[in-house]
Design an enzyme around this catalytic site. Structure first.
Site, short mmCIF file in Angstrom:
data_model
loop_
_atom_site.label_atom_id
_atom_site.label_comp_id
_atom_site.label_asym_id
_atom_site.label_seq_id
_atom_site.Cartn_x
_atom_site.Cartn_y
_atom_site.Cartn_z
N ILE A 142 0.82 -1.22 0.00
CA ILE A 142 0.00 0.00 0.00
C ILE A 142 0.85 1.27 0.00
CG2 ILE A 142 -0.29 0.20 2.53
CD1 ILE A 142 -3.28 0.82 1.94
N VAL A 161 1.24 -3.23 8.36
CA VAL A 161 1.05 -2.03 7.53
C VAL A 161 1.50 -0.79 8.30
CG1 VAL A 161 -0.59 -0.72 6.12
CG2 VAL A 161 -1.15 -3.02 6.77
N ASP A 162 1.20 -0.75 9.58
CA ASP A 162 1.54 0.41 10.41
C ASP A 162 3.06 0.66 10.37
OD1 ASP A 162 1.01 2.44 12.17
OD2 ASP A 162 0.59 1.16 13.90
#
Ligand code: AR6
Length: 187
Positions: free
Chosen positions: A18, A40-41
């Site tokens: 992403i 993702v963080d």
């Protein structure tokens, strides 16, 4: 896979990281302390740089964190976006602790934040399906249904939603759910 909604709005499912995909607003799968973490963080903070944490520090001072099911907006730092929306997904326990409502609320809150800020494209990861253990088939149905409802309802604003899946297996689960929900809208 691309799913078309009225007025040229669309939802795209794709495989990728992403942090590499250009959009107006990128959604992070955060925790209620807004403290950063893995998954993702971790990738978003690494790629976006320290400006994101500086904004989160201010939000923490103002409101102490972010409740499950909600989201806060920061700069995107050096990411290819204007904003990051840090959504706090539910930690999955047994499905009877409001997990579904909280997960749906992450998606609808972020789309409202996008609307308010004039963001036309928004990317989401599959919130809660990593460290937070949400069964992916159920999470996919909730994500797709909520995004679909919002794209049908909104008159203006968000034109394109990207659901960015990290691997082929996650993509397959989401594309099966999309076929079941939106058969007549798939391009
Ligand atoms: N791009 C797209 N998807 C990704 C990426 C990426 N770069 N990296 C992982 N995924 P997770 P959660 C997928 O664990 O379950 C953090 O420590 C991954 O395969 O990132 O909401 C936070 O700080 C999975 O399908 O988020 C919180 O404490 C999905 O993204 C906690 O984890 C979500 O996995 C949040 O857990």
């Amino acid at each position: 896979m691309e799913i078309e909604f009225p007025n040229g709005k669309n939802l795209r499912l794709l495989i990728g990281d992403i942090t590499k995909i250009r959009v107006d607003a990128m959604v992070n799968a955060a925790n209620s302390a807004l403290a950063g973490g893995g998954g993702v963080d971790g990738a978003i903070h690494r790629a976006g740089g320290s400006a994101i944490m500086r904004d989160l520090d201010v939000i923490r001072q103002q409101q102490g964190g972010c409740p499950t099911g909600s989201a806060v907006a920061t700069t995107a730092g050096s990411l290819p976006a204007q904003y990051v929306f840090h959504a706090v997904g539910p930690i999955y326990r047994d499905g009877r602790q409001g997990e579904a409502e909280n997960l749906a609320s992450c998606y609808s809150t972020c789309l409202k934040l996008a609307e308010e800020r004039g963001a036309r494209s928004v990317s989401f990861p599959s919130i809660s399906t990593g460290a937070y253990g949400y069964p992916m088939e159920e999470a996919a149905r909730i994500a797709l249904r909520t995004i679909g409802e919002q794209l049908r309802e909104q008159d203006a604003g968000v034109r394109e939603v990207l659901l960015v899946l990290y691997d082929q297996g996650s993509y397959d689960v989401h594309s099966r759910a999309a076929q079941a929900l939106f058969a007549d809208r798939i391009k």
